[in-house]
Design a protein around this motif. Structure first.
Motif, mmCIF file in Angstrom:
data_model
loop_
_atom_site.group_PDB
_atom_site.id
_atom_site.type_symbol
_atom_site.label_atom_id
_atom_site.label_comp_id
_atom_site.label_asym_id
_atom_site.label_seq_id
_atom_site.Cartn_x
_atom_site.Cartn_y
_atom_site.Cartn_z
ATOM 1 N N UNK A 118 -6.329 101.637 -4.477
ATOM 2 C CA UNK A 118 -6.119 101.596 -5.930
ATOM 3 C C UNK A 118 -5.474 102.882 -6.422
ATOM 4 N N UNK A 119 -5.906 104.009 -5.894
ATOM 5 C CA UNK A 119 -5.308 105.290 -6.290
ATOM 6 C C UNK A 119 -3.828 105.327 -5.931
ATOM 7 N N UNK A 120 -3.488 104.791 -4.752
ATOM 8 C CA UNK A 120 -2.077 104.792 -4.354
ATOM 9 C C UNK A 120 -1.254 103.945 -5.315
ATOM 10 N N UNK A 121 -1.718 102.772 -5.660
ATOM 11 C CA UNK A 121 -0.974 101.929 -6.601
ATOM 12 C C UNK A 121 -0.808 102.632 -7.949
ATOM 13 N N UNK A 122 -1.858 103.264 -8.429
ATOM 14 C CA UNK A 122 -1.764 103.942 -9.732
ATOM 15 C C UNK A 122 -0.727 105.062 -9.707
ATOM 16 N N UNK A 123 -0.626 105.777 -8.601
ATOM 17 C CA UNK A 123 0.307 106.900 -8.511
ATOM 18 C C UNK A 123 1.748 106.464 -8.304
ATOM 19 N N UNK A 124 1.954 105.305 -7.699
ATOM 20 C CA UNK A 124 3.294 104.969 -7.218
ATOM 21 C C UNK A 124 3.939 103.732 -7.830
ATOM 22 N N UNK A 125 3.177 102.802 -8.351
ATOM 23 C CA UNK A 125 3.723 101.549 -8.855
ATOM 24 C C UNK A 125 3.430 101.428 -10.348
ATOM 25 N N UNK A 126 4.446 101.648 -11.171
ATOM 26 C CA UNK A 126 4.253 101.740 -12.619
ATOM 27 C C UNK A 126 3.691 100.475 -13.250
ATOM 28 N N UNK A 127 4.024 99.321 -12.702
ATOM 29 C CA UNK A 127 3.676 98.057 -13.357
ATOM 30 C C UNK A 127 2.550 97.300 -12.660
ATOM 31 N N UNK A 128 2.023 97.856 -11.581
ATOM 32 C CA UNK A 128 0.932 97.208 -10.861
ATOM 33 C C UNK A 128 -0.398 97.745 -11.360
ATOM 34 N N UNK A 129 -1.228 96.880 -11.889
ATOM 35 C CA UNK A 129 -2.609 97.216 -12.222
ATOM 36 C C UNK A 129 -3.448 96.882 -10.994
ATOM 37 N N UNK A 130 -3.964 97.885 -10.287
ATOM 38 C CA UNK A 130 -4.647 97.607 -9.023
ATOM 39 C C UNK A 130 -5.948 96.835 -9.173
ATOM 40 N N UNK A 131 -6.492 96.789 -10.378
ATOM 41 C CA UNK A 131 -7.700 95.997 -10.620
ATOM 42 C C UNK A 131 -7.375 94.544 -10.939
ATOM 43 N N UNK A 132 -6.249 94.324 -11.573
ATOM 44 C CA UNK A 132 -5.882 92.980 -12.019
ATOM 45 C C UNK A 132 -4.929 92.272 -11.075
ATOM 46 N N UNK A 133 -3.999 92.986 -10.491
ATOM 47 C CA UNK A 133 -2.895 92.360 -9.760
ATOM 48 C C UNK A 133 -3.104 92.298 -8.249
ATOM 49 N N UNK A 134 -4.176 92.918 -7.748
ATOM 50 C CA UNK A 134 -4.414 92.952 -6.298
ATOM 51 C C UNK A 134 -5.870 92.625 -6.018
ATOM 52 N N UNK A 135 -6.093 91.774 -5.030
ATOM 53 C CA UNK A 135 -7.435 91.554 -4.480
ATOM 54 C C UNK A 135 -7.494 92.230 -3.112
ATOM 55 N N UNK A 136 -8.696 92.625 -2.696
ATOM 56 C CA UNK A 136 -8.852 93.412 -1.474
ATOM 57 C C UNK A 136 -9.861 92.749 -0.539
ATOM 58 N N UNK A 137 -9.501 92.725 0.739
ATOM 59 C CA UNK A 137 -10.394 92.185 1.769
ATOM 60 C C UNK A 137 -10.489 93.222 2.883
ATOM 61 N N UNK A 138 -11.645 93.829 3.039
ATOM 62 C CA UNK A 138 -11.803 94.921 3.998
ATOM 63 C C UNK A 138 -12.407 94.395 5.292
#
Length: 408
Positions: A118-138
């Motif tokens: 999420x931190x990487x998306x916030x720093x690098x992708x202006x239009x991607x909301x890492x909470x809304x636009x991405x789901x995560x499977x670890x």
């Protein structure tokens, strides 16, 4: 071939071929910041850096992990002039191994991985909301006993956790440099302020034929900034002109031809344009994987030898698939910079599983000599540089652990 009998199995050999810069055909690719493959590499390495920091903070050492398997499955989007919608978020699957328990303490690997992403998306992708636009499977599971045990055997240089080979080279050619530097400019803060309608998903393919350069650029545009087909093509023409201005005078090619988004077709509305909702094709068109992106020096150069290992996400203190991949390029650059009389340098490293990483089975330097230089003139200097860099391998590994060296 000459063997330099030192503490290591070091080979210094003359390579009898034309330097790539003087060969007639060269092809170089770079996948940019928002490309799905780049995202996978960058995020997984960010996870490794975050895990390394957590392990060091809590236990004083970097524990076993290899977070080097990932799939970014594309979401679903509906592109519209003036702004589309995300109908289904992207799915990011993180895989392979990480230490989840040490000294009776639990390490919340899943939380660390998701936070790093999420931190990487916030720093690098202006239009991607890492909470809304991405789901995560670890899917990061504990490692095998044998590989985990490597981390318990020594407080010094660790044994390699794989038998693997890597190769690096120096210097970059003009074509490699223009492809690398142009993508970084197109994704720079300066450029995005001037052209906010351009997304981070940029791919550049460079073709040099003799001294002529042809650049094919795929650049996602962001639909919220585009109100019509005509505006899209105006924006694309403005970007193309800016690219020409940026390249003007920087490189001495005879002719430079540049094409942007060659799939575009007038008269087909949004279906005929490279539009995205979030600035990456991963929002609805293309998935990504670790290892399919750039090599560790930032380019995919088809004329060069390269390792098949994916470096991103591997642990930085024992996994030679990461360490040697980056170290070979570092050593090649140091040799090229410090030893005169060389036109091109290639450095090879081969490990054996369990053997300390500063003692490769073989380290080989292949060099193209400048006219008037003999191998005897330079081999001792080359050996000195190579050995000194391997002597400092622990410092190099800690720079990797801290994320101070790019992997893509």
């Amino acid at each position: 071939m000459r063997w330099c009998y030192s503490l290591r199995n070091l080979v210094v050999k003359e390579l009898k071929q034309e330097p790539l810069e003087r060969q007639g055909l060269e092809i170089v690719e770079r996948k940019g910041l928002g490309h799905p493959d780049y995202i996978c590499d960058a995020v997984m390495d960010a996870i490794s850096v975050r895990l390394s920091a957590e392990y060091m903070k809590r236990f004083g050492v970097i524990l076993h992990h290899n977070a080097d398997k990932a799939l970014l499955a594309a979401g679903e989007s509906e592109v519209r002039f003036g702004g589309g919608v995300i109908k289904k978020p992207m799915l990011f699957v993180f895989g392979d191994r990480a230490t989840t328990m040490a000294g009776g303490e639990e390490i919340d690997v899943a939380r660390i991985a998701v936070e790093a992403a999420k931190d990487w998306f916030r720093r690098n992708m202006r239009y991607v909301d890492p909470d809304e636009h991405v789901r995560y499977q670890v899917e990061l599971k504990p490692g095998s006993a044998a590989l985990t045990d490597i981390f318990k055997r020594s407080s010094g240089v660790l044994g390699a956790n794989d038998t693997s080979a890597a190769v690096g080279y120096a210097p970059l050619t003009r074509t490699e440099r223009v492809v690398l530097e142009l993508e970084r400019y197109l994704n720079s803060e300066e450029f995005k302020k001037s052209y906010p309608e351009t997304g981070e998903d940029v791919k550049i393919m460079g073709l040099r034929h003799n001294n002529d350069l042809h650049l094919t650029i795929a650049m996602a545009f962001v639909d919220r900034h585009i109100e019509s087909e005509n505006q899209y093509f105006r924006c694309k023409d403005e970007v193309l002109e800016e690219i020409r201005n940026y390249l003007q005078g920087r490189y001495d090619f005879n002719e430079v031809k540049i094409e942007v988004n060659t799939l575009d077709a007038r008269g087909r509305g949004v279906d005929g344009l490279y539009l995205t909702v979030l600035g990456t094709s991963a929002d609805g068109g293309d998935s990504g994987q670790v290892g399919r992106g750039n090599r560790v020096n930032g380019v995919i150069s088809l004329n060069r030898p390269q390792s098949s290992e994916a470096a991103a996400g591997k642990n930085p203190v024992s996994h030679v698939g990461k360490i040697y991949n980056l170290l070979t390029h570092h050593i090649a650059n140091r040799v090229y910079q410090q030893v005169s009389g060389l036109e091109e340098v290639y450095v090879w490293l081969l490990s054996q599983i369990g053997v300390p990483i500063d003692q490769p089975l073989v380290v080989a330097a292949q060099v193209i000599l400048s006219p008037g230089t003999t191998l005897k003139d330079v081999e001792a200097e080359i050996a000195e540089v190579v050995n000194s860099e391997l002597d400092r391998i622990q410092d190099f590994c800690m720079k990797l652990a801290r994320g101070e060296i790019r992997v893509c």
